[in-house]
Design a protein around this motif. Structure first.
Motif, PDB file in Angstrom:
ATOM      1  N   ILE A   1       0.927  -1.158  -0.201  1.00  0.00           N
ATOM      2  CA  ILE A   1      -0.013  -0.043   0.030  1.00  0.00           C
ATOM      3  C   ILE A   1       0.831   1.179   0.029  1.00  0.00           C
ATOM      4  O   ILE A   1       0.578   2.110  -0.733  1.00  0.00           O
ATOM      5  CB  ILE A   1      -1.054  -0.115   1.144  1.00  0.00           C
ATOM      6  CG1 ILE A   1      -1.873  -1.184   1.161  1.00  0.00           C
ATOM      7  CG2 ILE A   1      -1.833   1.458   1.236  1.00  0.00           C
ATOM      8  CD1 ILE A   1      -3.067  -1.197   2.289  1.00  0.00           C
ATOM      9  N   PHE A   2       1.790   1.321   0.737  1.00  0.00           N
ATOM     10  CA  PHE A   2       3.100   2.435   0.926  1.00  0.00           C
ATOM     11  C   PHE A   2       3.692   2.541  -0.517  1.00  0.00           C
ATOM     12  O   PHE A   2       3.645   3.608  -1.039  1.00  0.00           O
ATOM     13  CB  PHE A   2       3.898   2.159   1.982  1.00  0.00           C
ATOM     14  CG  PHE A   2       4.997   3.327   1.964  1.00  0.00           C
ATOM     15  CD1 PHE A   2       4.816   4.533   2.490  1.00  0.00           C
ATOM     16  CD2 PHE A   2       6.270   2.880   1.403  1.00  0.00           C
ATOM     17  CE1 PHE A   2       5.759   5.333   2.411  1.00  0.00           C
ATOM     18  CE2 PHE A   2       7.374   4.004   1.326  1.00  0.00           C
ATOM     19  CZ  PHE A   2       7.158   5.119   1.962  1.00  0.00           C
ATOM     20  N   LEU A   3       3.992   1.614  -0.948  1.00  0.00           N
ATOM     21  CA  LEU A   3       4.560   1.539  -2.469  1.00  0.00           C
ATOM     22  C   LEU A   3       3.771   2.140  -3.349  1.00  0.00           C
ATOM     23  O   LEU A   3       3.894   3.005  -4.361  1.00  0.00           O
ATOM     24  CB  LEU A   3       5.317   0.303  -2.867  1.00  0.00           C
ATOM     25  CG  LEU A   3       6.346  -0.387  -2.268  1.00  0.00           C
ATOM     26  CD1 LEU A   3       6.728  -1.586  -2.415  1.00  0.00           C
ATOM     27  CD2 LEU A   3       7.554   0.811  -2.268  1.00  0.00           C
ATOM     28  N   PHE A   4       2.615   1.602  -3.440  1.00  0.00           N
ATOM     29  CA  PHE A   4       1.445   2.166  -4.307  1.00  0.00           C
ATOM     30  C   PHE A   4       1.048   3.534  -4.121  1.00  0.00           C
ATOM     31  O   PHE A   4       1.058   4.239  -5.223  1.00  0.00           O
ATOM     32  CB  PHE A   4       0.177   1.329  -4.067  1.00  0.00           C
ATOM     33  CG  PHE A   4      -1.124   1.767  -4.840  1.00  0.00           C
ATOM     34  CD1 PHE A   4      -1.252   1.194  -6.181  1.00  0.00           C
ATOM     35  CD2 PHE A   4      -2.103   2.282  -4.421  1.00  0.00           C
ATOM     36  CE1 PHE A   4      -2.111   1.398  -6.990  1.00  0.00           C
ATOM     37  CE2 PHE A   4      -3.334   2.641  -5.102  1.00  0.00           C
ATOM     38  CZ  PHE A   4      -3.277   2.111  -6.381  1.00  0.00           C
TER      39      PHE A   4
ATOM     40  N   THR B   1      -1.416  -3.785 -11.658  1.00  0.00           N
ATOM     41  CA  THR B   1      -0.793  -4.966 -11.160  1.00  0.00           C
ATOM     42  C   THR B   1      -0.477  -4.805  -9.681  1.00  0.00           C
ATOM     43  O   THR B   1      -0.610  -5.960  -8.777  1.00  0.00           O
ATOM     44  CB  THR B   1       0.803  -5.219 -11.753  1.00  0.00           C
ATOM     45  OG1 THR B   1       0.770  -5.415 -13.114  1.00  0.00           O
ATOM     46  CG2 THR B   1       1.502  -6.282 -11.031  1.00  0.00           C
ATOM     47  N   LYS B   2      -0.210  -3.662  -9.086  1.00  0.00           N
ATOM     48  CA  LYS B   2      -0.169  -3.197  -7.695  1.00  0.00           C
ATOM     49  C   LYS B   2      -1.486  -3.615  -6.852  1.00  0.00           C
ATOM     50  O   LYS B   2      -1.583  -3.940  -5.750  1.00  0.00           O
ATOM     51  CB  LYS B   2       0.609  -1.771  -7.612  1.00  0.00           C
ATOM     52  CG  LYS B   2       1.022  -1.500  -6.129  1.00  0.00           C
ATOM     53  CD  LYS B   2       2.056  -2.368  -5.748  1.00  0.00           C
ATOM     54  CE  LYS B   2       3.363  -2.345  -6.449  1.00  0.00           C
ATOM     55  NZ  LYS B   2       4.423  -2.980  -6.022  1.00  0.00           N
TER      56      LYS B   2
ATOM     57  N   ILE C   1      -2.247  -5.914  -3.874  1.00  0.00           N
ATOM     58  CA  ILE C   1      -2.579  -5.630  -2.424  1.00  0.00           C
ATOM     59  C   ILE C   1      -3.858  -6.357  -2.349  1.00  0.00           C
ATOM     60  O   ILE C   1      -4.222  -6.771  -0.936  1.00  0.00           O
ATOM     61  CB  ILE C   1      -3.013  -4.031  -2.732  1.00  0.00           C
ATOM     62  CG1 ILE C   1      -1.742  -3.192  -2.630  1.00  0.00           C
ATOM     63  CG2 ILE C   1      -3.798  -3.567  -1.559  1.00  0.00           C
ATOM     64  CD1 ILE C   1      -1.900  -1.653  -2.984  1.00  0.00           C
ATOM     65  N   LYS C   2      -4.878  -6.631  -3.237  1.00  0.00           N
ATOM     66  CA  LYS C   2      -6.099  -7.407  -3.052  1.00  0.00           C
ATOM     67  C   LYS C   2      -5.691  -8.737  -2.660  1.00  0.00           C
ATOM     68  O   LYS C   2      -6.293  -9.407  -1.533  1.00  0.00           O
ATOM     69  CB  LYS C   2      -7.069  -7.286  -4.195  1.00  0.00           C
ATOM     70  CG  LYS C   2      -8.323  -8.235  -4.154  1.00  0.00           C
ATOM     71  CD  LYS C   2      -9.100  -8.148  -5.364  1.00  0.00           C
ATOM     72  CE  LYS C   2     -10.571  -8.917  -5.099  1.00  0.00           C
ATOM     73  NZ  LYS C   2     -10.303 -10.281  -4.610  1.00  0.00           N
ATOM     74  N   THR C   3      -4.552  -9.466  -3.134  1.00  0.00           N
ATOM     75  CA  THR C   3      -4.212 -10.977  -2.971  1.00  0.00           C
ATOM     76  C   THR C   3      -4.024 -10.905  -1.318  1.00  0.00           C
ATOM     77  O   THR C   3      -4.179 -11.717  -0.747  1.00  0.00           O
ATOM     78  CB  THR C   3      -3.176 -11.363  -3.656  1.00  0.00           C
ATOM     79  OG1 THR C   3      -3.711 -11.297  -5.124  1.00  0.00           O
ATOM     80  CG2 THR C   3      -2.676 -12.530  -3.365  1.00  0.00           C
ATOM     81  N   GLU C   4      -2.872  -9.893  -1.111  1.00  0.00           N
ATOM     82  CA  GLU C   4      -2.276  -9.494   0.456  1.00  0.00           C
ATOM     83  C   GLU C   4      -3.330  -9.260   1.395  1.00  0.00           C
ATOM     84  O   GLU C   4      -3.283  -9.765   2.504  1.00  0.00           O
ATOM     85  CB  GLU C   4      -1.169  -8.907   0.343  1.00  0.00           C
ATOM     86  CG  GLU C   4       0.055  -9.438  -0.199  1.00  0.00           C
ATOM     87  CD  GLU C   4       1.019  -8.231  -0.996  1.00  0.00           C
ATOM     88  OE1 GLU C   4       0.933  -6.976  -0.353  1.00  0.00           O
ATOM     89  OE2 GLU C   4       1.881  -8.860  -1.793  1.00  0.00           O
ATOM     90  N   PHE C   5      -4.353  -8.543   1.062  1.00  0.00           N
ATOM     91  CA  PHE C   5      -5.319  -8.260   1.852  1.00  0.00           C
ATOM     92  C   PHE C   5      -6.183  -9.701   2.263  1.00  0.00           C
ATOM     93  O   PHE C   5      -6.626  -9.647   3.468  1.00  0.00           O
ATOM     94  CB  PHE C   5      -6.407  -7.201   1.205  1.00  0.00           C
ATOM     95  CG  PHE C   5      -7.523  -6.827   1.990  1.00  0.00           C
ATOM     96  CD1 PHE C   5      -7.242  -5.988   3.211  1.00  0.00           C
ATOM     97  CD2 PHE C   5      -8.758  -7.165   1.985  1.00  0.00           C
ATOM     98  CE1 PHE C   5      -8.302  -5.657   4.203  1.00  0.00           C
ATOM     99  CE2 PHE C   5      -9.823  -6.660   2.880  1.00  0.00           C
ATOM    100  CZ  PHE C   5      -9.754  -5.923   3.763  1.00  0.00           C
ATOM    101  N   ASP C   6      -6.571 -10.359   1.076  1.00  0.00           N
ATOM    102  CA  ASP C   6      -7.133 -11.519   1.500  1.00  0.00           C
ATOM    103  C   ASP C   6      -6.340 -12.508   2.302  1.00  0.00           C
ATOM    104  O   ASP C   6      -7.169 -13.267   3.388  1.00  0.00           O
ATOM    105  CB  ASP C   6      -7.513 -12.290  -0.133  1.00  0.00           C
ATOM    106  CG  ASP C   6      -8.682 -11.456  -0.749  1.00  0.00           C
ATOM    107  OD1 ASP C   6      -9.246 -10.752  -0.041  1.00  0.00           O
ATOM    108  OD2 ASP C   6      -8.496 -11.703  -1.950  1.00  0.00           O
ATOM    109  N   GLU C   7      -4.910 -12.673   1.829  1.00  0.00           N
ATOM    110  CA  GLU C   7      -4.121 -13.433   2.956  1.00  0.00           C
ATOM    111  C   GLU C   7      -4.043 -12.938   4.214  1.00  0.00           C
ATOM    112  O   GLU C   7      -4.209 -13.581   5.206  1.00  0.00           O
ATOM    113  CB  GLU C   7      -2.751 -13.105   2.108  1.00  0.00           C
ATOM    114  CG  GLU C   7      -2.465 -14.121   0.996  1.00  0.00           C
ATOM    115  CD  GLU C   7      -1.242 -13.874   0.476  1.00  0.00           C
ATOM    116  OE1 GLU C   7      -0.415 -13.300   1.324  1.00  0.00           O
ATOM    117  OE2 GLU C   7      -0.834 -14.380  -0.531  1.00  0.00           O
ATOM    118  N   ALA C   8      -4.181 -11.709   4.517  1.00  0.00           N
ATOM    119  CA  ALA C   8      -4.049 -11.114   5.845  1.00  0.00           C
ATOM    120  C   ALA C   8      -5.338 -11.298   6.449  1.00  0.00           C
ATOM    121  O   ALA C   8      -5.393 -11.641   7.658  1.00  0.00           O
ATOM    122  CB  ALA C   8      -4.182  -9.529   5.856  1.00  0.00           C
TER     123      ALA C   8
END
Length: 347
Positions: free
Chosen positions: A13-16, A326-327, A331-338
């Protein structure tokens, strides 16, 4: 380094947000003049320039595909199309310092090894510079009389640019294909440079030479691929070089297409060797210097901005969309993982 899902999410999110900030800064401060020019350009010219820009980008995708497919047969023309745009995007937002790293990272995501990605990047640059030099030689032969008449000292300037380009290619090929030269380069560099920062740069250059040698050895084994890559590089430049004539011929019907193409060929030859961040500045200076001898200054600058739109801004915008999409997916994939991790902890 393994990061937890929450930290990976926060980092992305920060890089985005950083990327968005850089995009706003670059578009407002560095590319604003091109956007202003687009708003005043008649739509038929804008449509034609856009079509030529997209076509050249597709040709570039074909070039990269032919090189990278030697390592990953599933690598497609569209993969090459976005590789070029991705590198251009980071070249703009990092002012020329991050394009090579970004392109290598892109190839890593497409299942190429680090050395292979580095080699593909280097070989793409070498074949492009050779194509630039070939076009310059052709038009120096065809238009030398007119060039000397219209641009005093023009031939000498072009010869200097060609010599520098040839020297760059020769050095890259010498150290890439000759192991002994590479060893000598490392030994001399280690004696001269004592600081760790400089030694790191030498190591990075050495890795690039090694990667380029491996890539060239794979590349030259397939003669059909060699022909395709050089032909597509020449074709991409032909499309680029036609753009100024397409723009200026609307107001200057007597303009010689051969002379216009010759001047943009010489512009690219000289602009590519002048020291300027990311190639920005050098090309613009040479373009106006040469074209103002055949059109007035206002039209020279106007055509320059449209040329930069087709060859620079458009790939940047395509790369921008690719990076943001892509970013966002990451973020969506990592949000789902979290969320999944939190759910497991709660249970």
């Amino acid at each position: 380094m393994n990061l937890s899902p929450n930290r990976k999410l926060f980092l992305n999110i920060f890089l985005f947000l950083v990327v968005i900030g850089l995009i706003i800064f670059v578009i407002r401060d560095s590319l604003g003049e091109i956007f202003e020019e687009l708003t005043t350009t008649p739509w038929p010219i804008l449509a034609g320039v856009t079509a030529l820009g997209v076509f050249s980008q597709l040709i570039e995708g074909y070039t990269i595909k032919n090189i990278a497919a030697e390592y990953n047969p599933s690598f497609s023309i569209m993969d090459g199309f976005f590789a070029s745009a991705y590198a251009t995007f980071y070249r703009v937002v990092t002012f020329g310092t991050g394009s090579i790293v970004a392109e290598v990272i892109y190839y890593r995501k497409k299942e190429l090894k680090l050395s292979q990605g580095t080699g593909v990047t280097a070989l793409r640059m070498v074949t492009y510079k050779i194509a630039v030099m070939i076009w310059a030689v052709v038009f120096l032969f065809l238009e030398s009389d007119v060039l000397q008449e219209e641009v005093p000292n023009g031939i000498m300037l072009v010869l200097i640019g060609m010599s520098v380009t040839m020297a760059i290619v020769a050095v890259l090929l010498l150290f890439s294909l000759n192991v002994s030269a590479q060893v000598v380069f490392v030994k001399i560099s280690n004696r001269i440079f004592k600081k760790q920062r400089w030694r790191d740069l030498v190591d990075r250059a050495n890795l690039q030479f090694y990667s380029l040698r491996e890539t060239i050895q794979t590349f030259i084994q397939n003669k059909q691929v060699v022909v395709k890559v050089f032909a597509s590089n020449m074709a991409k430049l032909a499309v680029w070089y036609f753009i100024p004539y397409f723009i200026l011929s609307q107001s200057y019907p007597d303009l010689s297409m051969s002379l216009s193409i010759a001047l943009i060929s010489f512009t690219v030859t000289l602009g590519g060797v002048l020291p300027a961040p990311g190639g920005i500045g050098g090309l613009e200076f040479v373009y106006v210097l040469l074209f103002k001898h055949i059109v007035d200054d206002v039209d020279a600058v106007s055509s320059l901005l449209l040329y930069r739109y087709a060859t620079y801004l458009m790939p940047f915008l395509i790369g921008m969309v690719y990076v943001l999409v892509t970013k966002q997916k990451e973020i969506k994939t990592e949000f789902d993982e979290a969320k999944e991790t939190k759910k497991e902890v709660d249970e």
